[in-house]
Design a protein around this motif. Structure first.
Motif, short mmCIF file in Angstrom:
data_model
loop_
_atom_site.label_atom_id
_atom_site.label_comp_id
_atom_site.label_asym_id
_atom_site.label_seq_id
_atom_site.Cartn_x
_atom_site.Cartn_y
_atom_site.Cartn_z
N LYS A 531 24.86 8.02 9.62
CA LYS A 531 24.52 9.40 9.89
C LYS A 531 23.20 9.51 10.66
O LYS A 531 22.98 10.44 11.42
CB LYS A 531 24.40 10.19 8.58
CG LYS A 531 25.73 10.44 7.89
CD LYS A 531 26.57 11.45 8.67
CE LYS A 531 27.85 11.79 7.92
NZ LYS A 531 28.68 12.74 8.69
N LYS A 532 22.31 8.56 10.42
CA LYS A 532 21.02 8.57 11.10
C LYS A 532 20.75 7.20 11.68
O LYS A 532 21.04 6.18 11.06
CB LYS A 532 19.90 8.94 10.13
CG LYS A 532 19.90 10.40 9.70
CD LYS A 532 18.67 10.72 8.86
CE LYS A 532 18.65 12.20 8.49
NZ LYS A 532 17.44 12.55 7.70
N PRO A 533 20.19 7.14 12.89
CA PRO A 533 19.86 5.84 13.48
C PRO A 533 18.61 5.25 12.84
O PRO A 533 17.73 5.99 12.39
CB PRO A 533 19.60 6.18 14.96
CG PRO A 533 19.12 7.60 14.92
CD PRO A 533 19.85 8.26 13.79
N LYS A 534 18.57 3.93 12.79
CA LYS A 534 17.39 3.26 12.24
C LYS A 534 16.18 3.51 13.14
O LYS A 534 15.07 3.75 12.68
CB LYS A 534 17.66 1.76 12.12
CG LYS A 534 16.49 0.95 11.57
CD LYS A 534 16.86 -0.53 11.47
CE LYS A 534 15.68 -1.35 10.97
NZ LYS A 534 16.03 -2.81 10.92
N ILE A 535 16.40 3.43 14.45
CA ILE A 535 15.37 3.72 15.44
C ILE A 535 15.82 4.97 16.17
O ILE A 535 16.98 5.05 16.61
CB ILE A 535 15.21 2.55 16.44
CG1 ILE A 535 14.89 1.27 15.67
CG2 ILE A 535 14.13 2.85 17.46
CD1 ILE A 535 14.90 0.03 16.53
#
Length: 813
Positions: A531-535
């Motif tokens: 759901k969310k990028p690490k970077i």
């Protein structure tokens, strides 16, 4: 008065149109040697420019190239070709229209040189390349008109200088050439006209009816903007509601990174599955073309975009523009607003969304400027000499040339009209030998003089010169592909790719991808369901707020009348006046307070991001000299915050102008900023070749070779032409020292220093700002010594000598 031919008047009548007054005047003045038209977006500027050409070509008597159209964007040239074919086909005119850009096939380019169309649509880079061929005199001998569209966008960069030098060459090949400039947003029309003119002949300016003012206001949201940050995620519910109310909405961002983040968050919140897309320059061309086609057909309700859609492309039925984040530049805001309701005398509709609390003030200042028709822009200096060096090499590709004749041609160009013969000869000498320190190397011996004319020493060098024509210095990028896919999905900066490790996820094209590795200089990725990028995303350039807009912000802060501000902003500014004071235009406000047990000092300069970054570098150097032990700093458009071992008790001496200038000289002499600037200018001037028949150099290879050259010239020939150019470009580019000097001039040494018990409301966002720069000097060593002593004391250990050797002062980005 020039009558409209019957077939043209019938065509207007059949479409229910009537010719606009400025279009009629452009037709009446079709024989003027140069003319600048300033007309509102949707006012028929393009037809105004082309109507005389279409009429002149209607009888089919002209053979070869008649009209050259130059656009800042390949996509705009393609769009104009599509729109221009409508009247040509509907009136059955014997006119051939083609475009020539980087996307044009090799076969078609060859055919165009042998058999040019009547109207050719191109870009500055493609035109410069076209003028470099031996058959250029034949191609352009019958050229009658040149139309430069969105001339303000070209004028702001070296692409404009390259274009005007090319027009000087065309004027030599076709002495009766007429020039037309088109724009909707020009802050200094006389300066643009000076650039467009063929000197010493002047260029007249024609103003069209500006039409109604745009309908522009700030978006009202239930949630308050945050103290810091640039994503404006808080406004997504309100933005979605506006998208639902309109046919097509363009959502503009200042950087690609912000666009990617906003699109991702917008997509997650889009529970109604509205068709939305994303468009920016780092996406693959095929991806962009899909979005553009969907816009034209009306299949998208919203497009999150950047400057890739700034200019005059007529994409579908756009009826709302939303600007996310403060625009930083009023002219850019007006240009973007014009994308909505792209019709004559129809008001554009736009909403502004401040990304954080301080940007509320900036957005209000920009709204005032738009209402007052006060566009911003810094005066343009003389024509850059690296571009002139490239132009000399282009002239040599055509064949032998006279230095006297070329100098006369170059000084007919507005930006180079004050160029001295000595400056021209320096550039010619550089192109011929490489300059004093490099003349022993055959590699840079490119020209020789024979029988009073200059020519290429080796005719085969023309190929390499042509392969490196251009002034655009893109950040070194790498293609991004899904595994086993043929086409890339986009590209990311080489520096960003170097930070990735397998498994890292990031955003590109609005989707989350996982980095798997590198293969043949291509970033290999797979889709990821996270759901969310690490970077967050790849890097992006941040605009600096213009000088004029900064001055407006300062005036608004000082009015004390904030009745039309949102309540949260009024409360914030009121609290600042109680706790400290508000900055003033003619004084520098300095606040000192302790945070995390460290002295912090905030300097409010309102000079723009680049200048405030440079000010942070210079002030930490001055503090180092005073033994205050600076540890790091962070800069925004309006302030620089420095934390240190010892507090600043008297900030006024830090702003002594000569001390700052001396510090700049010391810092610049061996800094990465200079090397980066040198690499860009040396590439434009032809000292460094990025492209060769064998392969294109990678960013690291180009950096390595340019760093060696820079170090050599810095040591053995510091007054070399390229070193002079590098300093000039650094001062007005990345360093922006001119705006620091403007700040010093308006404040005249007046400094207000306020010692606070805690952070002030205006300084609080700086504690949350990203992009902190560490200072590696005695302060850090002092801090380590204190922490070691405290640790030993707590452990009951005997004293140990921890005195450090004194390091050299340095700052790294």
């Amino acid at each position: 008065m020039t009558p409209l031919p019957p077939e043209f008047s019938d065509w207007f009548a059949n479409r229910g149109w009537s010719i606009h007054p400025h279009q009629k005047e452009m037709l009446d003045r079709a024989q003027d040697p140069s003319l600048l038209l300033i007309a509102p977006t949707g006012g028929g500027k393009t037809l105004s420019g082309f109507l005389p050409s279409l009429i002149e070509l209607a009888d089919g008597a002209h053979e070869g190239l008649h009209t050259l159209y130059v656009s800042p964007l390949k996509a705009l040239a393609s769009d104009i070709k599509r729109n221009l074919r409508t009247p040509v086909e509907e009136m059955d005119l014997p006119i051939r229209i083609e475009d020539r850009t980087g996307d044009t096939s090799y076969t078609q380019k060859r055919r165009q040189r042998a058999d040019p169309p009547h109207i050719l649509l191109t870009t500055p880079e493609s035109l410069a390349l076209l003028t470099s061929y031996e058959d250029a005199p034949k191609i352009f001998k019958g050229l009658q008109r040149v139309i430069v569209d969105e001339i303000h966008a070209l004028e702001e960069s070296k692409r404009g200088d390259q274009l005007m030098l090319a027009l000087g060459r065309l004027q030599t090949l076709a002495p009766n050439l007429r020039r037309v400039g088109l724009s909707a947003t020009v802050e200094d029309p006389k300066a643009i006209a000076h650039s467009l003119a063929c000197h010493p002949e002047p260029c007249d300016i024609l103003y069209a009816d500006p039409g109604p003012d745009p309908d522009i206001q700030m978006l009202t949201t239930e949630e308050h903007p945050p103290w810091a940050g640039g994503g404006a995620a808080y406004a997504i519910p309100a933005v979605l509601e506006e998208v639902k109310k309109h046919k097509t909405t363009l959502i503009f961002h200042n950087t690609r990174a912000q666009a990617e983040l906003f699109f991702h968050n917008l997509w997650l919140a889009n529970t109604d599955d509205l068709p939305i897309g994303i468009h920016h320059g780092a996406l693959d061309r095929s991806q962009r073309e899909k979005v553009e086609a969907a816009m034209v057909s009306g299949d998208l309700r919203a497009i999150v975009c950047t400057g890739s859609l700034d200019l005059g492309i007529d994409w579908g039925d756009v009826d709302l523009v939303i600007q996310i984040g403060a625009p930083k530049n009023v002219k850019r805001l007006v240009q973007r607003i014009g994308r909505a309701n792209h019709r004559y005398n129809a008001p554009s509709k736009a909403l502004m969304v401040p990304a954080n609390r301080f940007e509320v003030v900036e957005c209000l200042a920009a709204l005032d400027a738009v209402k007052e028709h006060d566009l911003d822009g810094d005066p343009k200096g003389p024509g850059p000499r690296d571009v002139l060096c490239q132009h000399i090499l282009i002239a040599a590709c055509v064949g032998p040339f006279s230095a006297d004749a070329l100098y006369q041609e170059v000084t007919s160009v507005g930006a180079y009209s004050a160029l001295t013969r000595a400056e021209f000869d320096d550039c010619l000498e550089f192109c011929a030998t490489g300059g004093y320190a490099l003349r022993a190397y055959d590699k840079w011996k490119r020209l020789l003089e024979k029988d009073g004319h200059w020519q290429l020493r080796d005719p085969r060098a023309a190929r390499n010169i042509r392969m490196n024509i251009g002034t655009i210095q893109d950040t070194d990028t790498l293609k991004v592909k899904f595994k086993n896919a043929y086409k890339p999905i986009g590209e990311i900066e080489e520096g960003f790719a170097a930070t990735l490790t397998p498994g890292d996820t990031f955003l590109i094209g609005g989707q989350i991808v996982r980095y798997d590795g590198m293969r043949e200089l291509t970033v290999q990725v797979t889709r990821d369901a996270a759901k969310k990028p690490k970077i967050a995303t790849f890097m992006g350039t941040k605009f600096a707020t213009s000088t004029q807009l900064q001055h407006r912000i300062l005036r608004k802060l000082q009015t004390g009348n904030w009745s039309n501000y949102p309540q949260h902003t009024t409360d914030w500014l009121t609290l600042q006046t109680r706790h400290s004071q508000l900055p003033e235009a003619d004084r520098i406000l300095v606040e000192s307070f302790a945070h995390d047990a460290r002295p912090h000092t905030v300097f409010y300069g309102f000079a723009g991001r680049n200048a405030m970054q440079t000010l942070g570098l210079l002030l930490t150097q001055r503090m180092e000299e005073q033994g205050l032990g600076p540890l790091g700093f962070v800069a925004t458009d309006y302030a620089t915050m420095i934390w240190s071992v010892s507090p600043v008790t008297d900030p006024a001496p830090l702003f002594e102008p000569q001390g700052l200038r001396d510090g700049l000289d010391t810092w610049l002499s061996g800094n990465a900023v200079m090397k980066k600037t040198f690499r860009a200018s040396a590439t434009i001037a032809g000292l460094i070749e990025r492209n060769s028949p064998q392969a294109r150099k990678t960013g690291r290879q180009a950096t390595f070779s340019s760093d060696i050259l820079y170090d050599t010239l810095h040591k053995y020939d510091p007054n070399h032409l390229m070193m002079q150019i590098t300093r000039e470009e650094a001062m007005r580019g990345l360093v922006d020292f001119g705006r620091i000097e403007e700040m010093l001039d308006r404040t005249q040494g007046r400094v207000d220093h306020i010692a606070l018990s805690r952070v002030s409301p205006l300084a609080a966002p700086l504690l949350l700002e990203v992009g902190r720069v560490a200072v590696h000097g005695e302060g850090r060593e002092q801090l380590m010594e204190k922490e070691a002593a405290a640790l030993m004391e707590a452990s009951g250990l005997n004293q140990i000598d921890t005195s450090p050797s004194k390091p050299r002062w340095r700052v790294g980005f």
